[in-house]
Design a protein around this motif. Structure first.
Motif, PDB file in Angstrom:
ATOM      1  N   ARG A  58     -12.163 -72.124 -33.879  1.00 25.48           N
ATOM      2  CA  ARG A  58     -10.951 -72.295 -33.077  1.00 25.48           C
ATOM      3  C   ARG A  58     -10.095 -71.049 -33.262  1.00 25.48           C
ATOM      4  O   ARG A  58     -10.324 -70.247 -34.186  1.00 25.48           O
ATOM      5  CB  ARG A  58     -10.177 -73.550 -33.496  1.00 25.48           C
ATOM      6  N   GLU A  59      -9.126 -70.915 -32.409  1.00 22.92           N
ATOM      7  CA  GLU A  59      -8.255 -69.748 -32.453  1.00 22.92           C
ATOM      8  C   GLU A  59      -7.492 -69.701 -33.778  1.00 22.92           C
ATOM      9  O   GLU A  59      -6.964 -70.706 -34.254  1.00 22.92           O
ATOM     10  CB  GLU A  59      -7.263 -69.789 -31.288  1.00 22.92           C
ATOM     11  N   GLY A  60      -7.446 -68.523 -34.377  1.00 24.19           N
ATOM     12  CA  GLY A  60      -6.687 -68.317 -35.597  1.00 24.19           C
ATOM     13  C   GLY A  60      -7.391 -68.736 -36.866  1.00 24.19           C
ATOM     14  O   GLY A  60      -6.827 -68.623 -37.957  1.00 24.19           O
ATOM     15  N   LYS A  61      -8.632 -69.200 -36.751  1.00 17.49           N
ATOM     16  CA  LYS A  61      -9.366 -69.700 -37.916  1.00 17.49           C
ATOM     17  C   LYS A  61     -10.267 -68.616 -38.482  1.00 17.49           C
ATOM     18  O   LYS A  61     -10.775 -67.752 -37.751  1.00 17.49           O
ATOM     19  CB  LYS A  61     -10.201 -70.922 -37.511  1.00 17.49           C
ATOM     20  N   TYR A  62     -10.501 -68.677 -39.779  1.00 18.00           N
ATOM     21  CA  TYR A  62     -11.467 -67.834 -40.487  1.00 18.00           C
ATOM     22  C   TYR A  62     -12.781 -67.813 -39.714  1.00 18.00           C
ATOM     23  O   TYR A  62     -13.271 -68.855 -39.280  1.00 18.00           O
ATOM     24  CB  TYR A  62     -11.664 -68.417 -41.884  1.00 18.00           C
ATOM     25  N   LYS A  63     -13.377 -66.620 -39.540  1.00 13.49           N
ATOM     26  CA  LYS A  63     -14.483 -66.470 -38.600  1.00 13.49           C
ATOM     27  C   LYS A  63     -15.872 -66.579 -39.211  1.00 13.49           C
ATOM     28  O   LYS A  63     -16.863 -66.527 -38.476  1.00 13.49           O
ATOM     29  CB  LYS A  63     -14.363 -65.120 -37.876  1.00 13.49           C
ATOM     30  N   HIS A  64     -15.973 -66.693 -40.501  1.00 12.69           N
ATOM     31  CA  HIS A  64     -17.290 -66.718 -41.125  1.00 12.69           C
ATOM     32  C   HIS A  64     -17.570 -68.111 -41.697  1.00 12.69           C
ATOM     33  O   HIS A  64     -17.049 -69.100 -41.198  1.00 12.69           O
ATOM     34  CB  HIS A  64     -17.375 -65.627 -42.196  1.00 12.69           C
ATOM     35  N   ALA A  65     -18.382 -68.186 -42.720  1.00 16.97           N
ATOM     36  CA  ALA A  65     -18.687 -69.454 -43.368  1.00 16.97           C
ATOM     37  C   ALA A  65     -18.396 -69.304 -44.854  1.00 16.97           C
ATOM     38  O   ALA A  65     -18.856 -68.354 -45.487  1.00 16.97           O
ATOM     39  CB  ALA A  65     -20.155 -69.832 -43.149  1.00 16.97           C
ATOM     40  N   ALA A  66     -17.648 -70.249 -45.416  1.00 13.37           N
ATOM     41  CA  ALA A  66     -17.270 -70.137 -46.826  1.00 13.37           C
ATOM     42  C   ALA A  66     -16.789 -71.482 -47.341  1.00 13.37           C
ATOM     43  O   ALA A  66     -16.350 -72.347 -46.576  1.00 13.37           O
ATOM     44  CB  ALA A  66     -16.174 -69.087 -47.017  1.00 13.37           C
ATOM     45  N   GLN A  67     -16.870 -71.637 -48.671  1.00 15.66           N
ATOM     46  CA  GLN A  67     -16.252 -72.781 -49.326  1.00 15.66           C
ATOM     47  C   GLN A  67     -14.911 -72.334 -49.882  1.00 15.66           C
ATOM     48  O   GLN A  67     -14.827 -71.329 -50.579  1.00 15.66           O
ATOM     49  CB  GLN A  67     -17.132 -73.301 -50.463  1.00 15.66           C
ATOM     50  N   PHE A  68     -13.866 -73.062 -49.538  1.00 18.40           N
ATOM     51  CA  PHE A  68     -12.527 -72.794 -50.053  1.00 18.40           C
ATOM     52  C   PHE A  68     -12.159 -73.894 -51.046  1.00 18.40           C
ATOM     53  O   PHE A  68     -12.442 -75.072 -50.830  1.00 18.40           O
ATOM     54  CB  PHE A  68     -11.487 -72.795 -48.931  1.00 18.40           C
ATOM     55  N   THR A  69     -11.505 -73.498 -52.122  1.00 25.26           N
ATOM     56  CA  THR A  69     -10.959 -74.466 -53.067  1.00 25.26           C
ATOM     57  C   THR A  69      -9.625 -74.981 -52.537  1.00 25.26           C
ATOM     58  O   THR A  69      -8.828 -74.216 -52.008  1.00 25.26           O
ATOM     59  CB  THR A  69     -10.749 -73.799 -54.434  1.00 25.26           C
ATOM     60  N   LEU A  70      -9.403 -76.287 -52.676  1.00 26.50           N
ATOM     61  CA  LEU A  70      -8.081 -76.849 -52.444  1.00 26.50           C
ATOM     62  C   LEU A  70      -7.424 -77.173 -53.787  1.00 26.50           C
ATOM     63  O   LEU A  70      -6.264 -76.846 -54.016  1.00 26.50           O
ATOM     64  CB  LEU A  70      -8.162 -78.090 -51.552  1.00 26.50           C
ATOM     65  N   THR A  71      -8.187 -77.806 -54.677  1.00 23.97           N
ATOM     66  CA  THR A  71      -7.754 -77.943 -56.073  1.00 23.97           C
ATOM     67  C   THR A  71      -8.977 -77.796 -56.964  1.00 23.97           C
ATOM     68  O   THR A  71     -10.072 -78.257 -56.620  1.00 23.97           O
ATOM     69  CB  THR A  71      -7.105 -79.311 -56.373  1.00 23.97           C
ATOM     70  N   ASP A  72      -8.801 -77.167 -58.116  1.00 18.95           N
ATOM     71  CA  ASP A  72      -9.836 -77.160 -59.139  1.00 18.95           C
ATOM     72  C   ASP A  72      -9.734 -78.443 -59.946  1.00 18.95           C
ATOM     73  O   ASP A  72      -8.639 -78.954 -60.192  1.00 18.95           O
ATOM     74  CB  ASP A  72      -9.667 -75.960 -60.073  1.00 18.95           C
ATOM     75  N   GLY A  73     -10.880 -78.946 -60.363  1.00 18.27           N
ATOM     76  CA  GLY A  73     -10.880 -80.154 -61.162  1.00 18.27           C
ATOM     77  C   GLY A  73     -10.887 -79.854 -62.647  1.00 18.27           C
ATOM     78  O   GLY A  73     -11.605 -78.967 -63.105  1.00 18.27           O
ATOM     79  N   VAL A  74     -10.065 -80.589 -63.392  1.00 21.00           N
ATOM     80  CA  VAL A  74     -10.016 -80.475 -64.849  1.00 21.00           C
ATOM     81  C   VAL A  74     -10.008 -81.887 -65.410  1.00 21.00           C
ATOM     82  O   VAL A  74      -9.200 -82.727 -64.990  1.00 21.00           O
ATOM     83  CB  VAL A  74      -8.770 -79.705 -65.326  1.00 21.00           C
TER      84      VAL A  74
END
Length: 647
Positions: A400-416
């Motif tokens: 979609r417009e304005g979105k990252y153009k490749h493929a990747a995993q993004f962290t939202l929170t790290d687990g502890v």
């Protein structure tokens, strides 16, 4: 102040269309995380715990708070549909970078950790303390005031440049306009989705669902050339001065803290260890791929000369098309036929089924989970045996417009463990209809990062949570998971055509043979990218295009297409910097990891569970080489990769 158990992350409930609610949420979450981190730091400065473990716990809690803000900023700066929210998120990421730099140059904090006794610390605490001390010295805490001030300015500007570079690439979606008849060869479903406008022309973008099929299937050579030209010129000329400044600042930072160059500075914390070893590794792979590449090119050129008798090489714009022709005519693999078995919805469901079975998981969809776009789907990840919740994942898989153009995993929170559960996001740009098998493989690959993030998100320290191993190892588990997208029996469980017939085993075997064709050219292409990543940082050439062309001639199987500037949109020059070699380094390890599995039973529970427990679940609590040795029962070797490359 002591670390606390954090409440589960709650995204805005107002819905993705309410930009104001999102903007407020991002801003408030950033402010809260930064304030919590500041309070923890103040406690360390003013009244540090007397126990060394508690000092480390409090510092790790600072890292967790800052990591929460940085991860949120990185994700929503790349995926949120509202530009104002993206801008707010980018600022949050900048704020974390600024605070992190300030802390890393704080002589008082460094003295606190330098003076801690290791007596009574367990192995993990000692490991953490060693890394914290190294972080401070790498940051330049032991330099004079003037140098530390300069380092602070450099770090802030590098963050800005990296974001500006990413934004320029993300936003520069180019198009070509083509008469419908010139798109002959494209799949029927693709053509149906691309109708002509009032001028009788079809607009084709440089986003992957358009660019890849056009280069692979369009019979018109000029259309293929125009598409590659547009694709390779994304970001140019905007990003060139950004990159030059970024390379210069990275070099200056590295030399200020005692390294010869940025690559040497960056390699110190990776498996490879030393900067010059990167160049040696690139040449080792290039040499190993020389023979396979020559065989691939000879086959390709022979077929190309049927249409261009006087040709002495295959142009880059024609490479993907003629590779497809060879696969169809000589290897009996028609990619357009193959893709009829890979409807996106079935592939997504199959991916979840396969990985759930392999890793002993269950994915419970959360239909009412707040998300940032209607395309996003949320799942709670549950341990199938115990019923314990392990975290949450989000799938954001279409462009979609304005979105990252490749493929990747993004962290939202790290687990502890005992503090917060891991949450991760898969960000891709796949077609909503039929998928090329290459894209199916990519989906499995990127999901491998997501599984690693969740399973590794239950260790005791934020520093070691999730995908926290050396950066040149992180691709290995994902590259290994690609193998499950090549198994005939596994594919037949979800890859079915419109009539419900599963993909034939004979076709999958032909696809495997077809995949062998092109391994040499693919490896050499990767070494071109890796050499550019390394050489740009070590040499900092005045003319990036000219140096890129030289490296392309040295390593790439494909000739340079005149007037193009591929480096300008090579996003890995940001995050991976001088270390793009890591994809191939990881692949060497991935092939060795896979050698432990029984190819006739890829779901064998003993080896799958050992892999989960020994490689994924420990996160970064051990060096990557030790994780691999724990799983294989021996150190990793080059042998499996060399055999695979040789065919």
């Amino acid at each position: 102040m002591t670390p606390e158990t954090l409440e589960p992350l709650t995204l805005p409930a107002a819905g993705p269309d309410d930009g104001a609610a999102w903007d407020d949420w991002v801003r408030h979450r950033a402010e809260d995380g930064l304030a919590r981190a500041a309070a923890l730091v103040a406690g360390l400065r003013e009244a540090p715990p007397t126990d060394a473990v508690e000092v480390l716990r409090q510092w790790d809690a600072v890292s967790l708070q800052l990591g929460n803000v940085a991860a949120m900023g990185s994700l929503f700066g790349n995926v949120h549909p509202d530009e104002a929210v993206r801008t707010t998120a980018e600022k949050a990421e900048q704020d974390v970078s600024r605070v992190s730099t300030e802390l890393s140059l704080d002589a008082g904090l460094y003295a606190l950790f330098a003076g801690l006794s290791e007596d009574g610390l367990d192995d993990q605490a000692r490991r953490l303390l060693a890394k914290v001390r190294r972080d401070f010295t790498r940051a330049g805490v032991d330099r004079d005031d003037e140098t530390r001030a300069r380092i602070t300015a450099i770090q802030e500007r590098m963050t800005e440049l990296d974001q500006e570079f990413s934004k320029a690439v993300r936003d520069d979606v180019r198009t070509i306009r083509v008469a419908p008849e010139r798109l002959a060869g494209l799949p029927a479903d693709w053509l149906e989705a691309h109708s002509a406008d009032a001028d009788g022309l079809v607009t084709v973008t440089t986003d992957y669902p358009d660019a890849v099929p056009v280069r692979q299937f369009a019979h018109d050579a000029e259309v293929r050339r125009d598409m590659l030209d547009a694709f390779l010129n994304r970001g140019y000329p905007t990003t060139e001065p950004l990159l030059k400044e970024l390379f210069d600042l990275r070099h200056e930072l590295a030399t200020l803290v005692g390294f010869d160059d940025w690559a040497s500075y960056d390699a110190q914390v990776k498996m490879i260890g030393e900067g010059p070893a990167i160049a040696e590794f690139i040449d080792k792979i290039a040499a190993a791929a020389e023979g396979p590449m020559r065989r691939d090119l000879a086959t390709l050129l022979e077929r190309y000369r049927h249409d261009r008798p006087d040709a002495d090489q295959v142009p880059a714009a024609d490479a993907a098309y003629y590779e497809e022709v060879v696969r169809k005519e000589q290897l009996q693999v028609d990619s357009q036929k193959v893709r009829t078995y890979f409807a996106f919805d079935k592939v997504r469901a199959g991916l979840l089924d396969v990985t759930a079975r392999l890793f002993g998981l269950r994915y419970d969809e959360v239909p009412d989970a707040p998300v940032w776009h209607v395309d996003v789907t949320a799942y709670d990840v549950v341990d199938a045996a115990s019923g314990d919740g392990l975290g949450r994942i989000y799938l954001d898989l279409h462009p979609r417009e304005g979105k990252y153009k490749h493929a990747a995993q993004f962290t939202l929170t790290d687990g502890v463990a005992g503090q917060q559960l891991p949450e991760g996001v898969l960000v891709c740009n796949f077609s909503r209809g039929l998928m090329e098998h290459d894209h199916v493989v990519t989906l499995f690959h990127e999901f491998g990062h997501l599984v690693h993030h969740v399973l590794g998100g239950h260790v005791g320290w934020a520093r070691f949570a999730g995908v926290a191993t050396e950066w040149d190892f992180v691709e290995a588990p994902s590259q290994m998971l690609e193998e499950w997208a090549w198994d005939a029996e596994i594919l037949a469980s979800f890859a079915t055509d419109a009539s419900g017939e599963p993909i034939p085993g004979a076709l999958v075997e032909a696809m495997r043979a077809s995949d062998d064709f092109g391994k040499g050219t693919q490896a050499r292409g990767q070494m071109f990218y890796a050499s550019m990543s390394y050489r740009f940082h070590v040499e900092r050439p005045a003319d990036l295009t000219a140096r890129m062309v030289e490296l392309q001639e040295q390593y790439s199987p494909w000739p340079y297409q005149q007037g193009t500037h591929m480096f300008a949109s090579f996003g890995h020059l940001g995050g991976y910097s001088s270390a793009y070699y890591t994809y191939m380094w990881s692949l060497v390890i991935a092939k060795d990891l896979f050698s432990a599995f029984d190819s006739s039973d890829l779901f064998a529970p003993d080896v799958a569970r050992r892999y989960r427990d020994k490689v994924l679940a420990p996160g970064g609590t051990k060096d990557a080489a030790d994780l691999v040795a724990d799983f294989l029962g021996r150190p990793y070797t080059f042998d499996a990769y060399a055999a695979w490359l040789a065919g």
